[in-house]
Design a protein around this motif. Structure first.
Motif: not given
Length: 227
Positions: A49-50, A56-59
Motif C-alpha cells: 500500500l505504501d 500515485e504521488e509520482e503519477l
C-alpha cells in the motif's frame, strides 16, 4: 482462578477446564493468531500500500506537469517556431566547406580595403564541435590606428560569423624591438602593428556529422570493452 490451574492443563480435556482458564487460553490464542496474521498477511499488504501510494504521488506530479505543458502547448509551439527561425538565421551565417575559401578572401579584402598591409595571414587547424567547425586564423597587419579600428568593425559586419580575439597592438618601432612591450598608441597617424586571432566557423555537412557520430559511437564501444 489460580496459577495452579494453568500448571495442570490437559489439552485433551480442554472442554472441562474452568471458564476463566478457557477465557485466558482463548485470549492467548487470539493474540497469537492476530500477531501471525499481521506478520504474514497485513504487514506485506501495508508495504504494498505504501509503495502504491508513492507511485500515485509520482503519477500525480507527472500528471500536473503534463497538464501544465498541455495548457501552454500553443505558447511552446510558438516559441519553438521562433527558436527554429533564429537558429536558421544563425546557421545561414555559417558557411559550408565549399564557401570557406571565399570567407577567407573576404577577411583579407576587408583589410586591404582599409589600406592595411598583411604581414601574416595563416589559417590554423580546424576543431569540430557538435554541428560546426571552428577555424582559427593568425593575422598580423600594419596600418594607421583608425584603419585598424575600421578593419575590426568591417570584420564584425561580414555576413558570416567571424570573431577577433587575442588582439595585441603596438607601435611598429616597438614591435620590431620587442613583442613583449605593449605600446599605447598616442597618435592616429602613427603606424601600428596589430596581431590577432580571427575565428571563423562553418557548419558540418551531413556526411561529416554522420562520420563524427560513428567515430564517437566506436570510441564509446571501445571504452566499454576496456572496462
Amino acid at each position: 482462578m489460580k496459577l495452579e490451574d494453568f500448571n495442570n492443563i490437559d489439552i485433551n480435556n480442554a472442554g472441562n477446564l474452568p471458564a476463566p482458564v478457557k477465557a485466558v487460553l482463548l485470549g492467548v490464542v487470539f493474540f497469537v493468531l492476530l500477531a501471525l496474521g499481521y506478520y504474514l498477511v497485513l504487514s506485506p499488504t501495508l508495504e504494498t500500500l505504501d509503495t502504491e501510494k508513492a507511485k500515485e504521488e509520482e503519477l500525480r506530479k507527472v500528471y500536473f506537469e503534463k497538464k501544465s505543458q498541455a495548457i501552454n502547448l500553443e505558447a511552446y509551439q510558438a516559441q519553438m517556431v521562433e527558436i527554429e527561425k533564429t537558429f536558421g538565421a544563425l546557421l545561414k551565417q555559417l558557411p559550408d566547406r565549399s564557401q570557406i575559401d571565399g570567407l577567407l578572401t573576404d577577411i583579407n579584402q576587408a583589410g586591404l580595403a582599409r589600406g592595411l598591409e598583411f604581414e601574416l595571414f595563416k589559417p590554423g587547424q580546424e576543431t569540430q564541435a557538435e554541428f560546426y567547425a571552428e577555424m582559427p586564423i593568425s593575422i598580423k597587419v600594419t596600418g594607421a590606428y583608425h584603419d585598424l579600428g575600421a578593419f575590426a568593425t568591417d570584420i564584425s559586419k561580414l555576413s558570416r560569423i567571424v570573431t577577433l580575439g587575442e588582439v595585441f597592438v603596438t607601435n611598429k618601432d616597438a614591435a620590431n624591438k620587442s613583442k613583449d612591450v605593449k605600446a599605447k598608441p598616442n597618435s592616429s597617424d602613427s603606424t601600428l602593428v596589430m596581431e590577432a586571432v580571427a575565428k571563423t566557423y562553418r557548419y558540418l555537412d551531413a556526411a561529416e556529422i554522420a562520420e563524427k557520430r560513428k567515430a564517437e559511437s566506436e570510441k564509446a564501444k571501445s571504452r566499454k570493452k576496456g572496462k
